[in-house]
Design an enzyme around this catalytic site. Structure first.
Site, short mmCIF file in Angstrom:
data_model
loop_
_atom_site.label_atom_id
_atom_site.label_comp_id
_atom_site.label_asym_id
_atom_site.label_seq_id
_atom_site.Cartn_x
_atom_site.Cartn_y
_atom_site.Cartn_z
N HIS A 1 2.65 -3.56 7.14
CA HIS A 1 1.56 -2.63 6.85
C HIS A 1 1.46 -1.58 7.98
CE1 HIS A 1 -0.76 -4.68 3.51
NE2 HIS A 1 0.08 -5.64 3.87
N HIS B 1 0.86 -1.19 0.00
CA HIS B 1 0.00 0.00 0.00
C HIS B 1 0.89 1.23 0.00
CE1 HIS B 1 -3.36 -2.60 1.92
NE2 HIS B 1 -3.47 -2.60 0.60
N GLU C 1 1.77 3.90 2.95
CA GLU C 1 2.25 3.42 4.24
C GLU C 1 3.77 3.55 4.33
OE1 GLU C 1 0.40 -0.44 4.58
OE2 GLU C 1 -1.61 0.44 4.48
N GLU D 1 0.56 -4.87 11.34
CA GLU D 1 0.08 -3.49 11.22
C GLU D 1 0.85 -2.64 12.25
OE1 GLU D 1 -2.01 -2.16 9.15
OE2 GLU D 1 -3.40 -3.69 8.42
N ARG E 1 -3.09 4.89 -2.30
CA ARG E 1 -2.95 3.57 -1.70
C ARG E 1 -2.67 2.46 -2.73
NH1 ARG E 1 -5.59 0.24 2.58
NH2 ARG E 1 -6.51 -1.63 1.65
#
Length: 418
Positions: free
Chosen positions: A301, A174, A177, A378, A230
């Site tokens: 992520h 993405h 990020e 994450e 993104r």
């Protein structure tokens, strides 16, 4: 000057302006919306689905959603949440201010590669070139494929001896990020330079494959045109909207159970078919080529501070080694919590901890390549900065992930996975 000359000049100026145009987010706010029940969630999802480019979901969890709202829709959004009884909190009052402050003034003209600021793709690849020279005896540069726009997708292999179990890291699928690529490069540097005994054990006892930037086209676009982009950058047939969510594009329960979108304009668009994107196709082919040696698959992520494992497409289907994955999650989160920062991570399946998400890379690695340890991490934070994490947090975040990975690998060894 003749009329035709004016038109040519105007067209040239317009082209230059368009090429350098950068999306701004002045007065765009990010709201934290809390749900009391599934009905409230569905009402909000339906409303946001009609908003086209007016709303951007930054995070969606079991009980809350973080939504960036265009200022022209702010009153409508507040009215909707008030009428439906949703609890709303302003997380970020002005997204553009965060973006403007993202790169420290003292670092903006510093040509050195460091982890005090975020770097663009050219700088990252130049740094990779340098470490491949400086550590030629233990590194190997790899090009695993080309992006839609023709950029190399690069990986680095760190190996002290042949025949070691392999660990693969996929980062920045993405584009927005940025903390993921910063952490990936910091981690590469630690594997090469640290004299900490635990880090040396990681570096010398395993073969590491790291792709710092998978979505290279999207990443470049976040630096040149739109910080919050993104998706990939491949055009979609019969649509003016560009790009696909790479982490919904893998051939693993693709498009099942509403775990992705079939609408090209949405951020979670799954693509026209599994592996429709050259970036995900290249990654899948490369990972498949090393699968016999591969023991752990990691996807970097941001954000929300989770360690996720399969599955994403179903709340009911549970991985056969769930008990081991839970045990690894326990030591990972504990190692991070025990650092001075005291950061709290949570672990669980994607579907049960977050939401239904089909076609992800970790589900593909687990179910299609039989890589029994596949995790999506994450990173920081939980919404205060969201997609625009200040560079002051790069090293703290990276230190936490390193501590977590040391514990994760050690537990995997105890459980005889490596």
């Amino acid at each position: 000057m003749k009329l035709c000359e004016y038109l040519i000049l105007f067209t040239s100026i317009l082209a230059i302006s368009s090429a350098s145009f950068k999306v701004r987010y002045d007065e765009f706010a990010v709201y934290r919306v809390t749900f009391e029940n599934e009905q409230q969630r569905q009402v909000l999802q339906q409303f946001l689905g009609k908003g086209e480019q007016k709303y951007d979901i930054w995070y969606e969890g079991r009980n809350e959603m973080h939504v960036m709202v265009n200022p022209i829709e702010d009153r409508t959004f507040r009215s909707l949440t008030y009428m439906t009884g949703l609890e709303v909190e302003v997380f970020i009052p002005n997204v553009q201010k965060l973006i403007d402050d993202e790169q420290p003034l003292e670092e903006r003209y510093n040509s050195d590669f460091n982890w005090k600021r975020y770097h663009n793709l050219e700088e990252i690849y130049a740094w990779l070139d340098k470490i491949l020279i400086d550590y030629a005896n233990v590194t190997e540069g790899l090009v695993i494929g080309q992006s839609y726009e023709g950029r190399d997708i690069r990986a680095v292999k760190i190996s002290h001896n042949t025949g070691k179990p392999a660990i693969f890291i996929e980062s920045t699928i993405h584009a927005r990020e940025w903390i993921t690529v910063a952490t990936a490069t910091w981690f590469i540097n630690e594997l090469l330079t640290s004299d900490n005994s635990q880090v040396r054990e990681l570096a010398e006892n395993y073969d590491w494959y790291v792709v710092p930037v998978l979505n290279v086209d999207g990443f470049v676009y976040t630096h040149t045109n739109n910080r919050l982009w993104r998706k990939t950058r491949q055009p979609n047939a019969n649509s003016d909207c560009i790009g696909t969510d790479g982490n919904r594009n893998f051939d693993a329960h693709w498009m099942e159970n509403g775990g992705a979108s079939d609408e090209p304009c949405e951020d979670r668009y799954a693509g026209s078919a599994p592996f429709s994107e050259p970036e995900t196709e290249a990654l899948s082919e490369f990972v498949a080529s090393i699968k016999d040696d591969l023991r752990i698959y990691l996807a970097f992520h941001s954000y929300s501070q989770f360690l996720l494992y399969p599955y994403g497409h179903s709340e009911e289907e549970i991985p056969q080694n769930k008990e081991d994955l839970e045990a690894i999650g326990d030591v990972f989160t504990s190692a991070i919590r025990n650092l001075a920062y005291g950061t709290e991570y949570t672990h669980g399946t994607t579907a049960n901890l977050l939401y239904i998400a089909s076609g992800s890379s970790i589900d593909w690695a687990y179910s299609e390549l039989d890589i029994q340890l596949a995790f999506l991490i994450e990173f920081r934070d939980t919404g205060r900065y969201g997609q625009v994490l200040p560079p002051a947090y790069i090293i703290p975040n990276a230190e936490e992930i390193l501590a977590g990975l040391i514990a994760l690998v050690d537990k995997a060894k105890d459980l005889n996975y490596i």
